[in-house]
Design a protein around this motif. Sequence first.
Motif, mmCIF file in Angstrom:
data_model
loop_
_atom_site.group_PDB
_atom_site.id
_atom_site.type_symbol
_atom_site.label_atom_id
_atom_site.label_comp_id
_atom_site.label_asym_id
_atom_site.label_seq_id
_atom_site.Cartn_x
_atom_site.Cartn_y
_atom_site.Cartn_z
ATOM 1 N N GLY A 1 0.801 -1.224 0.000
ATOM 2 C CA GLY A 1 0.000 0.000 0.000
ATOM 3 C C GLY A 1 0.828 1.264 0.000
ATOM 4 O O GLY A 1 0.462 2.236 0.662
ATOM 5 N N ALA A 2 1.934 1.264 -0.715
ATOM 6 C CA ALA A 2 2.802 2.450 -0.755
ATOM 7 C C ALA A 2 2.076 3.624 -1.398
ATOM 8 O O ALA A 2 1.398 3.470 -2.407
ATOM 9 C CB ALA A 2 4.071 2.140 -1.538
ATOM 10 N N ARG A 3 2.240 4.796 -0.806
ATOM 11 C CA ARG A 3 1.697 6.006 -1.431
ATOM 12 C C ARG A 3 2.776 7.066 -1.640
ATOM 13 O O ARG A 3 2.476 8.190 -2.010
ATOM 14 C CB ARG A 3 0.544 6.572 -0.610
ATOM 15 C CG ARG A 3 0.858 6.856 0.847
ATOM 16 C CD ARG A 3 -0.379 7.405 1.537
ATOM 17 N NE ARG A 3 -0.133 7.711 2.930
ATOM 18 C CZ ARG A 3 -0.962 8.440 3.679
ATOM 19 N NH1 ARG A 3 -2.053 8.937 3.142
ATOM 20 N NH2 ARG A 3 -0.686 8.668 4.936
ATOM 21 N N ARG A 4 4.026 6.650 -1.389
ATOM 22 C CA ARG A 4 5.179 7.507 -1.688
ATOM 23 C C ARG A 4 6.232 6.671 -2.397
ATOM 24 O O ARG A 4 6.327 5.457 -2.181
ATOM 25 C CB ARG A 4 5.791 8.097 -0.410
ATOM 26 C CG ARG A 4 4.863 8.962 0.419
ATOM 27 C CD ARG A 4 5.690 9.798 1.421
ATOM 28 N NE ARG A 4 6.736 9.040 2.084
ATOM 29 C CZ ARG A 4 6.628 8.470 3.285
ATOM 30 N NH1 ARG A 4 5.492 8.572 3.951
ATOM 31 N NH2 ARG A 4 7.659 7.823 3.826
ATOM 32 N N CYS A 5 7.037 7.328 -3.201
ATOM 33 C CA CYS A 5 8.053 6.613 -3.972
ATOM 34 C C CYS A 5 9.068 5.903 -3.083
ATOM 35 O O CYS A 5 9.521 4.802 -3.411
ATOM 36 C CB CYS A 5 8.756 7.570 -4.923
ATOM 37 S SG CYS A 5 7.709 8.177 -6.274
ATOM 38 N N ASP A 6 9.426 6.514 -1.952
ATOM 39 C CA ASP A 6 10.401 5.859 -1.082
ATOM 40 C C ASP A 6 9.823 4.603 -0.446
ATOM 41 O O ASP A 6 10.517 3.587 -0.298
ATOM 42 C CB ASP A 6 10.922 6.838 -0.025
ATOM 43 C CG ASP A 6 9.835 7.366 0.893
ATOM 44 O OD1 ASP A 6 8.691 7.574 0.423
ATOM 45 O OD2 ASP A 6 10.112 7.595 2.087
ATOM 46 N N GLN A 7 8.545 4.659 -0.069
ATOM 47 C CA GLN A 7 7.896 3.469 0.477
ATOM 48 C C GLN A 7 7.853 2.356 -0.567
ATOM 49 O O GLN A 7 8.106 1.187 -0.266
ATOM 50 C CB GLN A 7 6.469 3.807 0.923
ATOM 51 C CG GLN A 7 6.378 4.749 2.109
ATOM 52 C CD GLN A 7 4.946 5.154 2.389
ATOM 53 O OE1 GLN A 7 4.094 5.223 1.484
ATOM 54 N NE2 GLN A 7 4.651 5.443 3.647
ATOM 55 N N LEU A 8 7.515 2.731 -1.792
ATOM 56 C CA LEU A 8 7.437 1.744 -2.865
ATOM 57 C C LEU A 8 8.798 1.092 -3.111
ATOM 58 O O LEU A 8 8.894 -0.137 -3.224
ATOM 59 C CB LEU A 8 6.939 2.405 -4.148
ATOM 60 C CG LEU A 8 6.885 1.483 -5.364
ATOM 61 C CD1 LEU A 8 5.745 0.483 -5.223
ATOM 62 C CD2 LEU A 8 6.736 2.285 -6.654
#
Length: 333
Positions: free
Chosen positions: A278-285
């Motif tokens: 459920g990433a909503r930021r590029c770093d999380q992804l």
Amino acid sequence: MNLRKLGATGPTVSAIGLGAMGMSGMYGPSDRRESIATVHAAIDAGVTLIDTGDFYGMGHNEMLLAEALKGVPRDSYQLSVKFGALRDAVGGWNGIDGRPAAVKNFVAYSLQRLGVDHIDIYRPARLDPDVPVEETVGAIADLVAAGQVRHIGLSEVGAGTIRRAAAVHPVCDLQIEYSLVSRTVEAEILPTLRELGIGMTAYGVLSRGLISGHWQAAPTGAGDFRAHSPRFQPGNVEANLRLVEALRAAAAARGATVAQVAIAWVASRGEDIVPLVGARRCDQLAESLGAAELALSPEDLQRIEAAVPAGAAVGERYPAHAMAALDSEDRGV
């Protein structure tokens, strides 16, 4: 990005999918530009499966994805869409509608908002207790025949309901919460899926950030679902974070992050399971997709499961009223 097939009759998709719910306010405010950049980064990394719901932000999520996917070849990604949850203008929840006429109404609006001519996997978000599942699935089967839907999926239903649905039309996958701290599916639901040749898309693999390795025991902001989640409540969250610290040690031994180990553990449960991140930021992804390269050995798995034993989490995964609405949690099925 490796590929996995969703069940005997489903599409071949990326081994990790992107869950877009958090881009539409369920975890507090999100940034539109960053959300769109995250979708682009996922596509660039080889992610093909994107999951949404027509009720995420009351249509906001579908329109966001339409903007993000504009110009992307339609045959290069799969859209998984949940429907049926009823909401009001202030974000309240008003039950589930699985009537055949409602199903055909919901899909018409989703196709318009998404700007596509078909949905790859269409699924009721929850079981409507007032409508036989055979009628709901039969309506989706009509949409398959009409070319508006390619495959039928289910969400958060138990073994008995899965069998009834699959008797009407082939089902490609069940979407359900599955993680190191949510393992009730292993008793009956997962064996039933495998018996019937149905895949699983697993959401909540990081338990809404709880076992991401980044969560701190702090109050959640306005509009954040976790403010009402039992596992995030005072007393519970501290106990759960102690599990995370034990997992952190297991991850360090493997040279990976907590999130990567948690996602890789779900992926290791079988080639028929596709974790949704459920990433909503590029770093999380970027961190989450690192799990795709993490092959866990038997020793790794033993260390991970010793850190977070089955049933060790404190608190249910949803508030009591939401748990009562989950067909998948009916221990009598």
